[in-house]
Design a protein around this motif. Structure first.
Motif, PDB file in Angstrom:
ATOM      1  N   ARG A 105     111.052  52.810  -2.909  1.00 58.77           N
ATOM      2  CA  ARG A 105     111.372  53.825  -1.909  1.00 58.77           C
ATOM      3  C   ARG A 105     110.837  53.382  -0.557  1.00 58.77           C
ATOM      4  O   ARG A 105     109.780  52.749  -0.472  1.00 58.77           O
ATOM      5  CB  ARG A 105     110.773  55.185  -2.289  1.00 58.77           C
ATOM      6  N   SER A 106     111.561  53.741   0.475  1.00 58.86           N
ATOM      7  CA  SER A 106     111.139  53.448   1.834  1.00 58.86           C
ATOM      8  C   SER A 106     109.880  54.251   2.160  1.00 58.86           C
ATOM      9  O   SER A 106     109.700  55.373   1.678  1.00 58.86           O
ATOM     10  CB  SER A 106     112.263  53.815   2.811  1.00 58.86           C
ATOM     11  N   ASN A 107     109.014  53.658   2.993  1.00 54.30           N
ATOM     12  CA  ASN A 107     107.844  54.414   3.423  1.00 54.30           C
ATOM     13  C   ASN A 107     108.187  55.414   4.523  1.00 54.30           C
ATOM     14  O   ASN A 107     107.329  56.159   4.998  1.00 54.30           O
ATOM     15  CB  ASN A 107     106.705  53.481   3.868  1.00 54.30           C
ATOM     16  N   ALA A 108     109.473  55.439   4.921  1.00 52.59           N
ATOM     17  CA  ALA A 108     109.919  56.376   5.957  1.00 52.59           C
ATOM     18  C   ALA A 108     110.414  57.694   5.365  1.00 52.59           C
ATOM     19  O   ALA A 108     110.368  58.732   6.019  1.00 52.59           O
ATOM     20  CB  ALA A 108     111.030  55.743   6.800  1.00 52.59           C
ATOM     21  N   ASN A 109     110.922  57.651   4.110  1.00 51.25           N
ATOM     22  CA  ASN A 109     111.409  58.864   3.458  1.00 51.25           C
ATOM     23  C   ASN A 109     111.473  58.634   1.949  1.00 51.25           C
ATOM     24  O   ASN A 109     111.212  57.536   1.472  1.00 51.25           O
ATOM     25  CB  ASN A 109     112.785  59.276   4.001  1.00 51.25           C
ATOM     26  N   ASN A 110     111.827  59.679   1.223  1.00 52.66           N
ATOM     27  CA  ASN A 110     111.886  59.601  -0.242  1.00 52.66           C
ATOM     28  C   ASN A 110     113.305  59.531  -0.774  1.00 52.66           C
ATOM     29  O   ASN A 110     113.554  59.864  -1.938  1.00 52.66           O
ATOM     30  CB  ASN A 110     111.172  60.806  -0.861  1.00 52.66           C
ATOM     31  N   ALA A 111     114.244  59.112   0.060  1.00 46.91           N
ATOM     32  CA  ALA A 111     115.640  59.038  -0.374  1.00 46.91           C
ATOM     33  C   ALA A 111     115.806  58.003  -1.483  1.00 46.91           C
ATOM     34  O   ALA A 111     115.162  56.949  -1.473  1.00 46.91           O
ATOM     35  CB  ALA A 111     116.525  58.680   0.814  1.00 46.91           C
ATOM     36  N   ASP A 112     116.670  58.305  -2.445  1.00 48.40           N
ATOM     37  CA  ASP A 112     116.969  57.361  -3.517  1.00 48.40           C
ATOM     38  C   ASP A 112     117.698  56.154  -2.950  1.00 48.40           C
ATOM     39  O   ASP A 112     118.605  56.281  -2.124  1.00 48.40           O
ATOM     40  CB  ASP A 112     117.856  58.016  -4.580  1.00 48.40           C
ATOM     41  N   GLY A 119     120.663  53.376   0.894  1.00 44.34           N
ATOM     42  CA  GLY A 119     120.592  54.596   0.114  1.00 44.34           C
ATOM     43  C   GLY A 119     121.749  54.779  -0.842  1.00 44.34           C
ATOM     44  O   GLY A 119     122.864  54.293  -0.612  1.00 44.34           O
ATOM     45  N   GLU A 123     109.949  49.015   6.583  1.00 41.57           N
ATOM     46  CA  GLU A 123     109.947  50.243   5.784  1.00 41.57           C
ATOM     47  C   GLU A 123     109.332  50.035   4.403  1.00 41.57           C
ATOM     48  O   GLU A 123     109.380  50.925   3.556  1.00 41.57           O
ATOM     49  CB  GLU A 123     111.375  50.775   5.644  1.00 41.57           C
ATOM     50  N   TRP A 180     106.544  56.409  -8.827  1.00 37.97           N
ATOM     51  CA  TRP A 180     106.821  57.797  -8.419  1.00 37.97           C
ATOM     52  C   TRP A 180     107.687  58.538  -9.438  1.00 37.97           C
ATOM     53  O   TRP A 180     107.832  59.747  -9.384  1.00 37.97           O
ATOM     54  CB  TRP A 180     107.533  57.826  -7.058  1.00 37.97           C
TER      55      TRP A 180
END
Length: 492
Positions: free
Chosen positions: A145-152, A414, A453, A490
């Motif tokens: 996952r990106s450290n900018a958001n939790n998008a799949d 994504g 990211e 996660w």
């Protein structure tokens, strides 16, 4: 004790040999991890009973001193490989319920060397895709996952299940296939190592065909050594596959750690494409510097027909796919939708059984092979393929040992991010990888670092025909310089 699923194949092999762990314990650890990670959708079929049975047999052989090269090592198998009596559906509804009565040569080789089967891994339908979103069984979710958001995020494709499972520690290693980048691109997206061997190095028998002159099996593993160990077992000549080549399979692991001093590394100018992110260029330069610091000589080279590779590939591959997929008609196996007559049954079965991307490629392939268009498209694409192969032959004849390029034009994107895009935008994911398949050469993707990211980026090394050993040798240098990294857990 360290979580057994964190052990590499080499470490697990040593532990099993020293009897500090058992194959059953190791297998149970992976089965527990698989159960906790079902949300990633990496497996389409789990085989726990078979796995425990194979692991128990491995423990018995180890106890009597008869251990084989992969004794007791739990592996995931891409759904493209036929496995006797076990779900083998190529990620497609058209093969619904198909359980072959035979074993692919690649998986038979692995079982003969003592490996344990954990289950079948998700994939793009018939290996057609670069994100593992075309599977009938739904998309695979990357463990990263990106450290900018939790998008799949997607794990890449078509071997997305293989790459995700290896990265998430849901198997010690996985089989995969590569027709235009389907091993190397997902490996780069997930921080794993993937090698597409020379065309003919691994048998294609029992592997569901996409494009027969391009398909080649190979491993996805956690590190370079594990990939070398797996390829040694997977590769073989096979009388059932006339395209497999009768050349001795070397001990690839022996190449790991050898000096690359004096090795000549080609840097092709044509791989600097318009719009390439700065982070990809920076990583490429960093990789070149690592190889130079290890004693290699960097040489600027030209592969002038590179720009034609992607369009030529997307003529040749669909043409072969349209021919290979003609056999799925609902008559003898797989999905059957009843119709008014046999032609209506064919049409309804294929319409219901194939997904949108497969239909698109079958239509393209049928078109370019049709009367009046064969010469204009397919024949011309094959001529371009010859020129691409000649470019590589020229630089290798000039003393280049291996070629360094980026593996992908970006980090992972994504899930559903490309849903409104043109198919061509998705096809561009293969821009750095298709040349290798068109020329029948070996290529390896190795993790080279993380972007801003926190997502993996990979480098690709391209080698001479049947010189995978040099690729492992050079890839180990990149791996050591880049260091190791894994996704933060996660999902469970």
């Amino acid at each position: 004790m360290t979580d057994l699923t964190e052990l590499t194949i080499a470490e697990a092999r040593d532990g099993l040999k020293a009897k500090t762990l058992s194959a059953v314990e190791l297998t149970d650890a992976y089965l527990k991890a698989m159960e906790a990670a079902r949300g990633l959708n990496a497996y389409v079929a789990e085989t726990p009973e078979k796995a425990r049975e194979m692991a128990a047999a491995s423990d018995a052989r180890i106890a009597t001193g008869e251990a084989r090269p992969l004794e007791g090592i739990p592996l995931g198998i891409k759904d493209l490989f036929c496995t006797e009596g076990v779900h083998s559906q190529a990620g497609s509804h058209v093969l619904d319920g198909f359980k072959p009565t035979y074993e692919s040569t690649v998986t038979a080789n692995l079982w003969a060397d003592g490996a344990v089967m954990l289950g079948k891994l998700n994939m793009d339908e018939f290996a057609m895709g670069s994100s593992n979103e075309t599977s009938y069984y739904g998309p695979v979710i990357s463990p990263w996952r990106s450290n900018a958001n939790n998008a799949d995020l997607v794990p890449g494709g078509s071997s997305g299940g293989s790459a995700a499972a290896v990265a998430a520690r849901l198997c010690a290693g996985a089989t995969a296939t590569d027709t235009g980048g389907s091993i190397r691109q997902p490996a780069a997206f997930t921080g794993t190592v993937g090698i597409k061997p020379t065309y003919g190095r691994c048998s294609r028998w029992g592997t569901v065909a996409f494009a027969s002159s391009l398909d080649q099996a190979g491993p996805i593993a956690r590190d370079v050594r594990d990939a070398a160990i797996m390829l040694k077992s997977m590769a073989s000549v096979d009388p059932k596959d006339t395209t497999s080549v009768d050349i001795e399979v070397p001990d690839y692991e022996a190449a790991i750690g050898k000096s690359i001093k004096g090795m000549r590394i080609g840097i092709p100018k044509e791989y600097r494409i318009d719009g390439m992110p700065a982070e990809i260029e920076e990583m490429w330069q960093k990789g070149a510097a690592w190889l130079k610091d290890a004693g290699a000589e960097l040489v600027d080279i030209s592969l002038p027909h590179t720009k034609y590779a992607l369009p030529a590939y997307y003529i040749v591959a669909p043409a072969e796919a349209s021919s290979n997929l003609a056999r799925y008609d609902g008559v003898r196996y797989g999905l059957r939708v009843d119709g008014d007559d046999i032609v209506d049954m064919y049409e309804k079965s294929r319409s219901a059984g194939f997904g949108a991307e497969v239909k698109r490629r079958v239509l393209i392939g049928t078109y370019v092979l049709s009367a009046g268009y064969y010469d204009a498209y397919y024949l011309r694409a094959q001529k371009v393929r010859t020129l691409i192969k000649r470019d590589f032959e020229t630089v290798f004849a000039d003393g280049i040992d291996t070629i360094l390029t980026p593996a992908t034009p970006s980090a992972a994107f994504g899930v559903a991010a490309m849903s409104t895009a043109s198919p061509i935008e998705m096809y561009l994911n293969d821009v750095f990888t298709v040349t290798v398949n068109m020329a029948g050469l070996p290529g390896i993707a190795v993790p080279a670092g993380l972007n801003a990211e926190g997502l993996p980026l990979g480098l690709q090394l391209i080698g001479r025909p049947f010189d995978e050993s040099t690729l492992f040798q050079a890839a180990k240098v990149v791996e050591d310089a880049a260091g190791s990294f894994a996704p933060k857990r996660w999902w469970a």
